[in-house]
Design an enzyme around this catalytic site. Structure first.
Site, PDB file in Angstrom:
ATOM      1  N   HIS A   1       0.844  -1.193   0.000  1.00  0.00           N
ATOM      2  CA  HIS A   1       0.000   0.000   0.000  1.00  0.00           C
ATOM      3  C   HIS A   1       0.889   1.257   0.000  1.00  0.00           C
ATOM      4  O   HIS A   1       2.048   1.201   0.421  1.00  0.00           O
ATOM      5  CB  HIS A   1      -0.864   0.054   1.264  1.00  0.00           C
ATOM      6  CG  HIS A   1      -2.041  -0.873   1.265  1.00  0.00           C
ATOM      7  ND1 HIS A   1      -2.333  -1.699   2.325  1.00  0.00           N
ATOM      8  CD2 HIS A   1      -3.028  -1.085   0.356  1.00  0.00           C
ATOM      9  CE1 HIS A   1      -3.444  -2.380   2.066  1.00  0.00           C
ATOM     10  NE2 HIS A   1      -3.883  -2.036   0.872  1.00  0.00           N
TER      11      HIS A   1
ATOM     12  N   CYS B   1      -3.038   0.693   9.289  1.00  0.00           N
ATOM     13  CA  CYS B   1      -4.094  -0.218   8.798  1.00  0.00           C
ATOM     14  C   CYS B   1      -5.140  -0.516   9.858  1.00  0.00           C
ATOM     15  O   CYS B   1      -6.273  -0.868   9.550  1.00  0.00           O
ATOM     16  CB  CYS B   1      -3.502  -1.563   8.369  1.00  0.00           C
ATOM     17  SG  CYS B   1      -1.909  -1.512   7.632  1.00  0.00           S
TER      18      CYS B   1
HETATM   19  N1  GLY Z   1      -3.025  -8.550   5.267  1.00  0.00           N
HETATM   20  C1  GLY Z   1      -3.377  -7.218   5.026  1.00  0.00           C
HETATM   21  C2  GLY Z   1      -3.821  -7.012   3.648  1.00  0.00           C
HETATM   22  O1  GLY Z   1      -3.348  -7.711   2.804  1.00  0.00           O
HETATM   23  O2  GLY Z   1      -4.633  -6.198   3.314  1.00  0.00           O
END
Ligand code: GLY
Length: 254
Positions: free
Chosen positions: A162, A249
């Site tokens: 990300h 996250c």
């Molecule tokens: N394990 C976090 C994701 O892949 O979004």
């Protein structure tokens, strides 16, 4: 200033979360729960109200709640996760977001977008084009931002999961940068704190009001942030690291 944070407890199925690092082993659920409690405590120290949602066994990655929404000052964008096993997580967030926002927008197919690919800098949002977020999804977010007098721009990506795997905006023009973003021209005007390769996981910090939450065990990163005059709270996220997760996250902050 952030007033509200939404988190979602890990489910036992976290052990089946998506990972690019199987060599770290599977997360230990009991430890993940304890680390989650510490994360909530750290957030409360930052002066925010924390809403804690229950985990969802059918969605191993559902504690990574940041990916299912983008919370701005005027609206919340309900996203459309790009990872197959995460599609549908966002639906459970809609009613929760309605408790905070009058205006909800939605990423529509074929657009995909995950909140981990979106970095807020005031009223500007950088949107990473990753394996999870496509051009169509990014454009839908940009169109929504413009409707509410904000802006967005896209960042091409090659390596990271990300955008915020390798970037964290710490306010006052200070940006943590790692890996492929260190020399990226889009970030040349920021005061950069460059994360050394052996601590690259620590690029995923979060500034919450007067504090920066920094993962436990990354002393060079912590020292650099403190040298920039910022107060640090350590949070151990080692169980979440095993499934590519980190401090940003695990929450929605707005
Ligand atoms: N394990 C976090 C994701 O892949 O979004």
């Amino acid at each position: 200033m952030f007033k509200n944070v939404i988190v979602r407890k890990p489910s036992k199925s976290l052990s089946n979360g998506i990972t690019s690092n199987p060599q770290y082993g599977q997360p230990i659920y009991e430890n993940a729960l304890l680390q989650h409690d510490s994360y909530i405590e750290a957030l409360k120290t930052c002066g925010v109200e924390v809403q804690v949602l229950n985990g969802a066994e059918e969605y191993p990655d559902s504690c990574f709640v940041e990916d299912v929404a983008v919370c701005t000052r005027s609206f919340a964008m309900v996203t459309s996760p790009g990872a197959a096993t995460r599609k549908g997580e966002e639906k459970e967030m809609i009613e929760v977001l309605k408790g905070y926002y009058e205006n909800l927008e939605y990423i529509k197919a074929p657009g995909t977008l995950e909140g981990g690919d979106v970095m807020m800098v005031g009223d500007h949002y950088y949107i990473g084009l990753s394996d999870r977020t496509n051009q169509e999804g990014a454009q839908q977010l940009i169109d929504a931002l413009m409707k509410y007098d904000m802006q967005g721009s896209v960042i091409e990506m090659k390596e990271m999961l990300h955008l915020k795997t390798g970037l964290a905006y710490l306010e006052d023009n200070v940006l943590l940068v790692a890996g492929e973003f260190i020399e990226h021209p889009a970030f040349s005007d920021y005061k950069k704190i460059v994360i050394p390769e052996d601590e690259s996981y620590a690029a995923n910090c979060i500034r919450v009001n007067d504090y920066v939450l920094v993962p436990t065990g990354y002393p060079k990163t912590q020292e650099a942030i403190e040298a920039a005059g910022l107060k640090v709270i350590n949070v151990d996220t080692s169980e979440y690291k095993k499934v590519d997760g980190g401090l940003s996250c695990l929450s929605l902050r707005f």
